[in-house]
Design a protein around this motif. Sequence first.
Motif, short mmCIF file in Angstrom:
data_model
loop_
_atom_site.label_atom_id
_atom_site.label_comp_id
_atom_site.label_asym_id
_atom_site.label_seq_id
_atom_site.Cartn_x
_atom_site.Cartn_y
_atom_site.Cartn_z
N GLY A 36 0.66 -1.45 0.08
CA GLY A 36 0.19 0.33 0.19
C GLY A 36 0.55 0.90 -0.46
N ALA A 37 2.08 1.19 0.80
CA ALA A 37 2.41 2.60 0.47
C ALA A 37 3.51 2.80 -0.63
N ILE A 38 4.27 1.76 -1.26
CA ILE A 38 5.00 1.94 -2.60
C ILE A 38 3.18 2.24 -4.00
N HIS A 39 1.87 1.61 -3.31
CA HIS A 39 1.22 2.15 -4.56
C HIS A 39 1.07 3.89 -4.01
N ARG A 40 1.09 3.82 -3.03
CA ARG A 40 0.60 5.63 -2.61
C ARG A 40 1.36 6.50 -2.98
N ALA A 41 2.59 6.16 -2.69
CA ALA A 41 4.08 7.34 -2.71
C ALA A 41 4.10 7.15 -4.10
N GLY A 42 3.15 5.59 -5.09
CA GLY A 42 4.39 6.02 -6.51
C GLY A 42 2.91 6.25 -6.83
N GLY A 43 1.97 6.89 -7.24
CA GLY A 43 0.89 7.50 -7.33
C GLY A 43 0.71 6.39 -9.17
N PRO A 44 -0.59 6.88 -9.47
CA PRO A 44 -1.05 6.29 -10.27
C PRO A 44 -0.68 5.81 -11.44
N ALA A 45 0.05 5.61 -11.44
CA ALA A 45 1.10 5.39 -13.01
C ALA A 45 1.61 4.10 -12.44
N ILE A 46 1.51 3.12 -11.07
CA ILE A 46 1.96 2.06 -10.68
C ILE A 46 0.73 1.39 -10.66
N LEU A 47 -0.33 1.77 -10.69
CA LEU A 47 -1.34 1.11 -10.84
C LEU A 47 -2.03 0.66 -11.99
N GLU A 48 -1.56 1.85 -12.72
CA GLU A 48 -2.26 1.80 -14.46
C GLU A 48 -0.95 0.08 -14.51
N ALA A 49 0.15 0.16 -14.40
CA ALA A 49 1.10 -0.39 -15.33
C ALA A 49 0.59 -1.98 -14.08
N CYS A 50 -0.12 -2.28 -13.41
CA CYS A 50 -0.10 -3.84 -12.87
C CYS A 50 -1.56 -3.59 -13.55
N ARG A 51 -2.51 -2.69 -13.18
CA ARG A 51 -3.64 -3.16 -14.29
C ARG A 51 -3.21 -3.05 -15.94
N GLU A 52 -2.44 -3.45 -16.54
CA GLU A 52 -1.73 -3.64 -17.53
C GLU A 52 -1.33 -5.51 -18.18
N LEU A 53 -0.98 -5.22 -16.89
CA LEU A 53 -0.11 -6.95 -16.49
C LEU A 53 -1.12 -7.81 -16.29
N ARG A 54 -2.56 -6.64 -15.75
CA ARG A 54 -3.33 -8.01 -15.67
C ARG A 54 -4.20 -8.39 -16.31
N ALA A 55 -3.92 -7.33 -17.28
CA ALA A 55 -4.71 -6.63 -18.71
C ALA A 55 -4.45 -7.90 -19.75
N THR A 56 -3.04 -8.37 -19.90
CA THR A 56 -2.65 -8.84 -20.71
C THR A 56 -1.90 -10.14 -20.25
N THR A 57 -0.10 -10.36 -19.29
CA THR A 57 0.68 -11.52 -19.24
C THR A 57 0.07 -12.18 -18.52
N LEU A 58 -0.70 -11.31 -16.74
CA LEU A 58 -1.00 -12.22 -15.95
C LEU A 58 -2.84 -11.91 -15.17
N PRO A 59 -3.24 -12.54 -16.34
CA PRO A 59 -4.84 -12.49 -16.41
C PRO A 59 -5.18 -13.31 -15.13
N ASP A 60 -4.29 -14.26 -14.06
CA ASP A 60 -4.31 -14.58 -13.02
C ASP A 60 -3.94 -14.45 -11.81
N GLY A 61 -3.36 -13.14 -11.33
CA GLY A 61 -2.55 -12.76 -11.16
C GLY A 61 -1.26 -13.30 -11.16
N LEU A 62 0.02 -12.11 -10.43
CA LEU A 62 1.31 -13.13 -10.20
C LEU A 62 1.51 -14.28 -9.15
N PRO A 63 2.38 -14.89 -9.31
CA PRO A 63 1.96 -16.64 -8.84
C PRO A 63 3.19 -16.08 -6.90
N THR A 64 2.85 -16.36 -6.34
CA THR A 64 3.09 -16.91 -5.22
C THR A 64 4.84 -16.88 -5.60
N GLY A 65 6.08 -16.51 -5.76
CA GLY A 65 7.45 -16.98 -5.34
C GLY A 65 8.14 -16.29 -6.72
#
Length: 175
Positions: A36-65
């Motif tokens: 949460g701290a990284i997302h808050r301090a980094g601003g919306p660009a980080i969440l946008e990039a994560c959403r892009e990953l979820r929409a493309t290469t990681l639709p099921d999320g990032l596996p543990t490890g």
Amino acid sequence: MDDVIEIVRGDITLEHVDAVVNAANSSLLGGGGVDGAIHRAGGPAILEACRELRATTLPDGLPTGRAVATTAGDLPATWVIHAVGPVWSAEEDRTELLQNAYRSSLRVARELEATSVAFPAISAGAYGWPLDDAARIAVSTVRAVLAASFGPVERVRFVLFSDDALAAFRTASGD
């Protein structure tokens, strides 16, 4: 080797390094603690990039490890490496998954040609991993990876939020 690893108490969102490692959850969409701290301090660009990953290469999320990189947005770092550590279990040894979170993060750092990386205590907060054991695994895994001539990484900082975490990591490193 130990001149490459630093252990400090501080706020990881203020680190001037090439890559900051986020103790992420598998959704990559933010959460509590370091995530949460990284997302808050980094601003919306980080969440946008994560959403892009979820929409493309990681639709099921990032596996543990595993780990993946995004922009660092407004952070002083260049990248955020999101690593998913395991939830601690008294019934099942998940050490390998925690080691893999550190190994994967350093692999991604090498691919990014990062020379400096800041780590939190992955899995030692909300995921309940006992702090002394989490510190021992973190320090020994990073040392082993760096000893294998692991690319451009010249400096690893463990940035700990509490005095207890700082003491555990210092003990694990032999300081």
